[in-house]
Motif scaffolding. Sequence first.
Motif, PDB file in Angstrom:
ATOM      1  N   ILE A   1       0.834  -1.197  -0.100  1.00 61.24           N
ATOM      2  CA  ILE A   1      -0.025   0.136  -0.037  1.00 61.24           C
ATOM      3  C   ILE A   1       0.916   1.232  -0.036  1.00 61.24           C
TER       4      ILE A   1
ATOM      5  N   LEU B   1      -8.701  -5.910  -2.498  1.00 58.22           N
ATOM      6  CA  LEU B   1      -8.865  -4.523  -2.025  1.00 58.22           C
ATOM      7  C   LEU B   1      -8.447  -3.394  -2.794  1.00 58.22           C
TER       8      LEU B   1
ATOM      9  N   PHE C   1     -10.746  -3.056  -5.664  1.00 61.53           N
ATOM     10  CA  PHE C   1     -11.753  -2.394  -5.183  1.00 61.53           C
ATOM     11  C   PHE C   1     -11.629  -0.877  -5.266  1.00 61.53           C
ATOM     12  N   ILE C   2     -10.382  -0.481  -4.803  1.00 61.91           N
ATOM     13  CA  ILE C   2     -10.131   1.120  -4.320  1.00 61.91           C
ATOM     14  C   ILE C   2      -9.563   1.442  -5.827  1.00 61.91           C
ATOM     15  N   GLY C   3      -9.678   1.021  -6.713  1.00 61.94           N
ATOM     16  CA  GLY C   3      -9.236   1.400  -8.268  1.00 61.94           C
ATOM     17  C   GLY C   3      -7.866   1.368  -8.777  1.00 61.94           C
TER      18      GLY C   3
ATOM     19  N   GLU D   1      -5.689  -1.205 -10.643  1.00 60.85           N
ATOM     20  CA  GLU D   1      -6.121  -2.396 -11.386  1.00 60.85           C
ATOM     21  C   GLU D   1      -5.227  -3.487 -10.963  1.00 60.85           C
TER      22      GLU D   1
ATOM     23  N   LEU E   1     -20.079  -0.572  -7.141  1.00 65.13           N
ATOM     24  CA  LEU E   1     -18.832  -0.129  -7.244  1.00 65.13           C
ATOM     25  C   LEU E   1     -18.134  -0.973  -8.221  1.00 65.13           C
TER      26      LEU E   1
ATOM     27  N   ALA F   1     -11.958   0.732 -13.139  1.00 70.06           N
ATOM     28  CA  ALA F   1     -10.836   0.973 -11.859  1.00 70.06           C
ATOM     29  C   ALA F   1     -10.934   2.633 -11.838  1.00 70.06           C
ATOM     30  N   LYS F   2     -10.661   3.320 -12.849  1.00 65.02           N
ATOM     31  CA  LYS F   2     -10.528   4.817 -12.814  1.00 65.02           C
ATOM     32  C   LYS F   2     -11.522   5.396 -12.037  1.00 65.02           C
TER      33      LYS F   2
ATOM     34  N   ARG G   1     -13.497   3.905  -9.742  1.00 66.35           N
ATOM     35  CA  ARG G   1     -13.519   3.797  -8.607  1.00 66.35           C
ATOM     36  C   ARG G   1     -12.567   4.374  -7.840  1.00 66.35           C
ATOM     37  N   TRP G   2     -11.248   4.580  -8.648  1.00 66.63           N
ATOM     38  CA  TRP G   2     -10.239   5.426  -7.903  1.00 66.63           C
ATOM     39  C   TRP G   2     -10.671   6.859  -7.674  1.00 66.63           C
TER      40      TRP G   2
ATOM     41  N   TRP H   1     -13.258   6.628  -4.476  1.00 62.15           N
ATOM     42  CA  TRP H   1     -12.696   6.753  -3.227  1.00 62.15           C
ATOM     43  C   TRP H   1     -11.665   7.901  -2.843  1.00 62.15           C
TER      44      TRP H   1
ATOM     45  N   TRP I   1      -5.155   8.185   2.691  1.00 67.91           N
ATOM     46  CA  TRP I   1      -5.519   6.817   1.747  1.00 67.91           C
ATOM     47  C   TRP I   1      -4.881   5.730   2.286  1.00 67.91           C
TER      48      TRP I   1
ATOM     49  N   VAL J   1      -7.132   2.599   3.792  1.00 69.68           N
ATOM     50  CA  VAL J   1      -6.819   1.480   3.264  1.00 69.68           C
ATOM     51  C   VAL J   1      -6.250   0.451   4.063  1.00 69.68           C
TER      52      VAL J   1
END
Lengths: 133, 280
Positions: free
Chosen positions: A52, A91, A94-96, A98, B155, B160-161, B163-164, B167, B212, B216
């Motif tokens: 992360i 995870l 899910f938060i974008g 890829e 969601l 992906a973009k 979703r990014w 969040w 972030w 996360v």
Amino acid sequence: MSDHEPRVLGFLCNWCSYAGADLAGTSRIQYPPNIRIIRVPCSGRVDPLLVIKAFERGFDGVLVSGCHPGDCHYTQGNYYARRRLAILRDLLEFIGIEGDRFRVEWVSAAEGQRFARIVADFVMRLKELGPRR
Amino acid sequence: MEEIRAKAIELLRSGEVKCFIGYERASDGLTARPFFAYSADDAGRLIFDRTCAHNLARYLPDMRGQRVAILVKPCDSRSVNVLIQEGQVNREEVYVVGVVCDGVYKASWGQPSQELEARCLYCSRRVPVVYDHLIGQPPASEPQTPASIPEVEALERRSAKERWEFWRSHFARCIRCNACRQICPACYCPQCFSDQLDPLWTGIRIGLPQNWVWNVGRALHLAGRCADCGGCERACPMGIPLAALNRKLAGRVKELFGFEAGLDPRAPFPFATFKKEEVL
């Protein structure tokens, strides 16, 4: 395809993948220089927070590489890592971020060629994906 | 209500427990707040209704070493089990009073809310998973678990973009007040990773990258441990949809490892075990 040069961080286990990367080097196998390698005692050492953190610091991709399942120097470190990193991938997805930006590979000390191919593939895929933000 | 008070009085009078953790009416006359009854007189103030949303399991680790009774809804009961599983609570020290629950209301300020919490709309439990005494009538059968959770699925359908961006816009608003951490029964670490200075996981600044990492990282630490009580989202002053993160991971842990947090305190924790043959 962009001309952006992705930056990859690799966490390689001391016993297999790091030796594999070393073999790629001593065998003069060419692979992209986009990867920065951090040697860890075991893939089980890789706290998902490290991954992360790498993404937070702007890396385009992270590779975690350890011994093949069954070959862990500490007998089971990579089995634990496998579970943790699987949930981490979900995870991140899910938060974008890829799923392709985060790879977990098992590379033995004898697989220099394979290590080079993994890095080359990874970098190519990251170029397709383009910069992260 | 009467039954809860009677039970609390009985437990406190007999000396079986030192303290009964329940709810009382808050000073606004509408909502409920946690309440610690130490005597039979106190017990007269206990209430239970649809405003009692807090997950009281949060207080159990602080009460270690004394016998206490606690009032739990089905979701809270799973948190109790998680704490027992992780060795934070001794089962012998806790007298669990379970209530049959058909949902609690959303948090509201200054006016009564009549809207159910999001989590209660798809909750598949009316009866706590652990109790020494049950209050209320269990239904003939538990409701069906929905195949998926709408907010999570919505969601997942995005790119992906997107979703990014989604969040990012939420985490950018985070003020790192740590209310989510303070209200969470699973957040009992003596030192949270985000309070560590070396390594400095999250960073000091209240900025997007730091927020972030915090959000996360916290979601990750709750994987396989969150009982989905929705407390974090309720507590968040910025309205960040934190529960969606936890629900997503809970769903994945169930799919990958067949594990649901807090159903069985003796089950091995999914990340402290493995199967050699599994393909992940």
